[in-house]
Design a protein around this motif. Structure first.
Motif, PDB file in Angstrom:
ATOM      1  N   MET A   1      -3.976 -11.317 -14.372  1.00  0.00           N
ATOM      2  CA  MET A   1      -2.617 -11.077 -13.925  1.00  0.00           C
ATOM      3  C   MET A   1      -2.637  -9.912 -12.932  1.00  0.00           C
ATOM      4  SD  MET A   1       0.794 -10.303 -16.210  1.00  0.00           S
ATOM      5  CE  MET A   1       0.777 -11.893 -16.985  1.00  0.00           C
ATOM      6  N   ASN A   2      -1.986 -10.081 -11.778  1.00  0.00           N
ATOM      7  CA  ASN A   2      -1.971  -8.999 -10.800  1.00  0.00           C
ATOM      8  C   ASN A   2      -0.770  -8.072 -11.038  1.00  0.00           C
ATOM      9  OD1 ASN A   2       0.359  -9.935  -9.398  1.00  0.00           O
ATOM     10  ND2 ASN A   2      -0.892 -11.300  -8.163  1.00  0.00           N
ATOM     11  N   ILE A   3      -0.732  -6.989 -10.312  1.00  0.00           N
ATOM     12  CA  ILE A   3       0.289  -5.964 -10.516  1.00  0.00           C
ATOM     13  C   ILE A   3       1.688  -6.527 -10.312  1.00  0.00           C
ATOM     14  CG2 ILE A   3       1.191  -3.806  -9.558  1.00  0.00           C
ATOM     15  CD1 ILE A   3      -1.809  -3.095  -8.995  1.00  0.00           C
ATOM     16  N   LYS A   4       1.878  -7.281  -9.270  1.00  0.00           N
ATOM     17  CA  LYS A   4       3.206  -7.844  -8.993  1.00  0.00           C
ATOM     18  C   LYS A   4       3.645  -8.755 -10.131  1.00  0.00           C
ATOM     19  CE  LYS A   4       6.352  -9.327  -5.620  1.00  0.00           C
ATOM     20  NZ  LYS A   4       7.384  -9.659  -6.538  1.00  0.00           N
ATOM     21  N   GLN A   5       2.744  -9.541 -10.679  1.00  0.00           N
ATOM     22  CA  GLN A   5       3.093 -10.409 -11.803  1.00  0.00           C
ATOM     23  C   GLN A   5       3.484  -9.585 -13.035  1.00  0.00           C
ATOM     24  OE1 GLN A   5      -0.622 -12.565 -11.816  1.00  0.00           O
ATOM     25  NE2 GLN A   5       0.370 -14.432 -11.046  1.00  0.00           N
ATOM     26  N   VAL A   6       2.757  -8.508 -13.296  1.00  0.00           N
ATOM     27  CA  VAL A   6       3.089  -7.635 -14.434  1.00  0.00           C
ATOM     28  C   VAL A   6       4.481  -7.045 -14.246  1.00  0.00           C
ATOM     29  CG1 VAL A   6       2.476  -5.511 -15.660  1.00  0.00           C
ATOM     30  CG2 VAL A   6       0.677  -7.109 -14.958  1.00  0.00           C
ATOM     31  N   LEU A   7       4.757  -6.563 -13.036  1.00  0.00           N
ATOM     32  CA  LEU A   7       6.075  -5.995 -12.748  1.00  0.00           C
ATOM     33  C   LEU A   7       7.175  -7.042 -12.876  1.00  0.00           C
ATOM     34  CD1 LEU A   7       5.130  -3.783  -9.687  1.00  0.00           C
ATOM     35  CD2 LEU A   7       5.829  -2.943 -11.943  1.00  0.00           C
ATOM     36  N   ASP A   8       6.954  -8.218 -12.293  1.00  0.00           N
ATOM     37  CA  ASP A   8       7.956  -9.286 -12.373  1.00  0.00           C
ATOM     38  C   ASP A   8       8.263  -9.653 -13.816  1.00  0.00           C
ATOM     39  OD1 ASP A   8       8.251  -9.426  -9.619  1.00  0.00           O
ATOM     40  OD2 ASP A   8       6.936 -11.173  -9.390  1.00  0.00           O
ATOM     41  N   GLU A   9       7.215  -9.782 -14.609  1.00  0.00           N
ATOM     42  CA  GLU A   9       7.414 -10.135 -16.020  1.00  0.00           C
ATOM     43  C   GLU A   9       8.175  -9.045 -16.757  1.00  0.00           C
ATOM     44  OE1 GLU A   9       4.729 -10.809 -19.981  1.00  0.00           O
ATOM     45  OE2 GLU A   9       3.981 -11.676 -18.106  1.00  0.00           O
ATOM     46  N   MET A  10       7.781  -7.807 -16.543  1.00  0.00           N
ATOM     47  CA  MET A  10       8.405  -6.682 -17.226  1.00  0.00           C
ATOM     48  C   MET A  10       9.885  -6.540 -16.852  1.00  0.00           C
ATOM     49  SD  MET A  10       7.095  -2.812 -17.069  1.00  0.00           S
ATOM     50  CE  MET A  10       7.796  -1.563 -18.093  1.00  0.00           C
ATOM     51  N   PHE A  11      10.193  -6.673 -15.585  1.00  0.00           N
ATOM     52  CA  PHE A  11      11.556  -6.456 -15.124  1.00  0.00           C
ATOM     53  C   PHE A  11      12.445  -7.686 -15.271  1.00  0.00           C
ATOM     54  CE2 PHE A  11       9.551  -2.729 -13.395  1.00  0.00           C
ATOM     55  CZ  PHE A  11      10.555  -1.768 -13.411  1.00  0.00           C
ATOM     56  N   SER A  12      11.889  -8.809 -15.630  1.00  0.00           N
ATOM     57  CA  SER A  12      12.704 -10.013 -15.816  1.00  0.00           C
ATOM     58  C   SER A  12      13.285 -10.111 -17.224  1.00  0.00           C
ATOM     59  CB  SER A  12      11.875 -11.265 -15.516  1.00  0.00           C
ATOM     60  OG  SER A  12      10.871 -11.437 -16.510  1.00  0.00           O
ATOM     61  N   LYS A  13      12.773  -9.319 -18.147  1.00  0.00           N
ATOM     62  CA  LYS A  13      13.220  -9.375 -19.539  1.00  0.00           C
ATOM     63  C   LYS A  13      14.389  -8.428 -19.773  1.00  0.00           C
ATOM     64  CE  LYS A  13       8.574 -10.378 -21.194  1.00  0.00           C
ATOM     65  NZ  LYS A  13       7.423  -9.877 -21.926  1.00  0.00           N
ATOM     66  N   PRO A  14      15.268  -8.769 -20.722  1.00  0.00           N
ATOM     67  CA  PRO A  14      16.326  -7.828 -21.100  1.00  0.00           C
ATOM     68  C   PRO A  14      15.687  -6.528 -21.593  1.00  0.00           C
ATOM     69  CG  PRO A  14      16.690  -9.978 -22.097  1.00  0.00           C
ATOM     70  CD  PRO A  14      15.330 -10.012 -21.466  1.00  0.00           C
ATOM     71  N   SER A  15      16.329  -5.414 -21.297  1.00  0.00           N
ATOM     72  CA  SER A  15      15.741  -4.131 -21.637  1.00  0.00           C
ATOM     73  C   SER A  15      16.753  -3.208 -22.308  1.00  0.00           C
ATOM     74  CB  SER A  15      15.216  -3.452 -20.360  1.00  0.00           C
ATOM     75  OG  SER A  15      14.803  -2.139 -20.633  1.00  0.00           O
ATOM     76  N   ALA A  16      16.272  -2.444 -23.268  1.00  0.00           N
ATOM     77  CA  ALA A  16      17.099  -1.413 -23.896  1.00  0.00           C
ATOM     78  C   ALA A  16      17.379  -0.274 -22.922  1.00  0.00           C
ATOM     79  CB  ALA A  16      16.400  -0.873 -25.138  1.00  0.00           C
ATOM     80  N   LEU A  17      16.689  -0.279 -21.795  1.00  0.00           N
ATOM     81  CA  LEU A  17      16.876   0.761 -20.784  1.00  0.00           C
ATOM     82  C   LEU A  17      17.979   0.400 -19.794  1.00  0.00           C
ATOM     83  CD1 LEU A  17      13.146   1.640 -20.039  1.00  0.00           C
ATOM     84  CD2 LEU A  17      14.712   2.737 -21.649  1.00  0.00           C
ATOM     85  N   GLY A  18      18.723  -0.656 -20.059  1.00  0.00           N
ATOM     86  CA  GLY A  18      19.815  -1.067 -19.174  1.00  0.00           C
ATOM     87  C   GLY A  18      19.345  -2.109 -18.179  1.00  0.00           C
ATOM     88  N   ASN A  19      20.113  -2.260 -17.125  1.00  0.00           N
ATOM     89  CA  ASN A  19      19.725  -3.158 -16.041  1.00  0.00           C
ATOM     90  C   ASN A  19      18.668  -2.448 -15.215  1.00  0.00           C
ATOM     91  OD1 ASN A  19      21.578  -5.254 -16.654  1.00  0.00           O
ATOM     92  ND2 ASN A  19      23.211  -4.011 -15.770  1.00  0.00           N
ATOM     93  N   ILE A  20      17.475  -3.015 -15.202  1.00  0.00           N
ATOM     94  CA  ILE A  20      16.369  -2.370 -14.503  1.00  0.00           C
ATOM     95  C   ILE A  20      15.883  -3.244 -13.357  1.00  0.00           C
ATOM     96  CG2 ILE A  20      15.639  -0.987 -16.486  1.00  0.00           C
ATOM     97  CD1 ILE A  20      13.419  -3.040 -17.014  1.00  0.00           C
ATOM     98  N   SER A  21      15.384  -2.585 -12.340  1.00  0.00           N
ATOM     99  CA  SER A  21      14.818  -3.302 -11.202  1.00  0.00           C
ATOM    100  C   SER A  21      13.739  -2.428 -10.571  1.00  0.00           C
ATOM    101  CB  SER A  21      15.897  -3.645 -10.173  1.00  0.00           C
ATOM    102  OG  SER A  21      16.457  -2.470  -9.637  1.00  0.00           O
ATOM    103  N   TYR A  22      12.963  -3.027  -9.710  1.00  0.00           N
ATOM    104  CA  TYR A  22      11.941  -2.272  -9.000  1.00  0.00           C
ATOM    105  C   TYR A  22      11.882  -2.731  -7.559  1.00  0.00           C
ATOM    106  CZ  TYR A  22       8.580  -6.136  -8.865  1.00  0.00           C
ATOM    107  OH  TYR A  22       7.953  -7.323  -8.599  1.00  0.00           O
ATOM    108  N   GLN A  23      11.346  -1.860  -6.723  1.00  0.00           N
ATOM    109  CA  GLN A  23      11.134  -2.204  -5.322  1.00  0.00           C
ATOM    110  C   GLN A  23       9.833  -1.564  -4.872  1.00  0.00           C
ATOM    111  OE1 GLN A  23      14.029  -0.705  -2.528  1.00  0.00           O
ATOM    112  NE2 GLN A  23      13.207  -1.920  -0.877  1.00  0.00           N
ATOM    113  N   ILE A  24       8.929  -2.383  -4.365  1.00  0.00           N
ATOM    114  CA  ILE A  24       7.675  -1.871  -3.825  1.00  0.00           C
ATOM    115  C   ILE A  24       7.960  -1.402  -2.407  1.00  0.00           C
ATOM    116  CG2 ILE A  24       5.284  -2.389  -3.232  1.00  0.00           C
ATOM    117  CD1 ILE A  24       5.413  -4.624  -5.395  1.00  0.00           C
TER     118      ILE A  24
END
Length: 165
Positions: A1-24
């Motif tokens: 799994m590459n970094i982008k896939q890890v990030l996509d998977e992590m940020f696509s799930k509901p989170s206790a940290l609220g609405n989360i997103s990332y930008q490279i």
């Protein structure tokens, strides 16, 4: 799994940290200097240090980067100051980095130490955003640890410059 896939998977799930997103963000070659982008690099998130391969274009999206991942780090305020602390920079216009934090680590090869000293490192900043203000400080650390875990699961060890988990 590459970094982008890890990030996509992590940020696509509901989170206790609220609405989360990332930008490279746009990559940067350390040897080209940091002064011109100082203010653009004030962010909360993670950053990746990849080796620069002389024969290859470094200014490409992360998923097209061919350099070896050397380090995963986090910052909660200002990436430029964080990079300065790693590379022993007192001023932003310095062109060599002999005082980088890894210069005396025996487990790191001379080749890698020389790359670091010459600034032949591509930096990929990844901004991590949450609408939950109390989670803002937690998110970079969580993302950093998730990327390190994914790296260890794939390679069996940490990136060469990450000296601890």
């Amino acid at each position: 799994m590459n970094i982008k896939q890890v990030l996509d998977e992590m940020f696509s799930k509901p989170s206790a940290l609220g609405n989360i997103s990332y930008q490279i963000k746009q990559p940067m070659l350390l040897s080209e200097g940091m002064a011109q982008v100082y203010h653009a690099w004030e962010l909360s998130g993670v950053y990746l240090l990849l080796e620069h391969q002389e024969s290859k274009n470094w200014n490409v999206p992360l998923e097209q980067a061919s350099g070896k991942l050397l380090y995963v780090g986090k910052t909660q305020k200002n990436l430029c100051e964080r990079i300065k602390s790693h590379f022993g920079m007192k001023i932003l216009t310095v062109e060599t980095f002999e005082n980088h934090r890894w210069h005396s680590v025996p487990s790191i090869s001379d080749d890698v130490k020389n790359q670091l000293s010459q600034g032949k490192i591509v930096i990929y900043p990844i901004e991590c955003v949450s609408d939950n203000l109390s989670a803002k400080a937690l998110l970079p650390e969580l993302v950093e640890k998730q990327l390190l875990v994914a790296f260890v699961l794939k390679h069996g060890h940490l990136p060469i410059l990450n000296l601890q988990f």
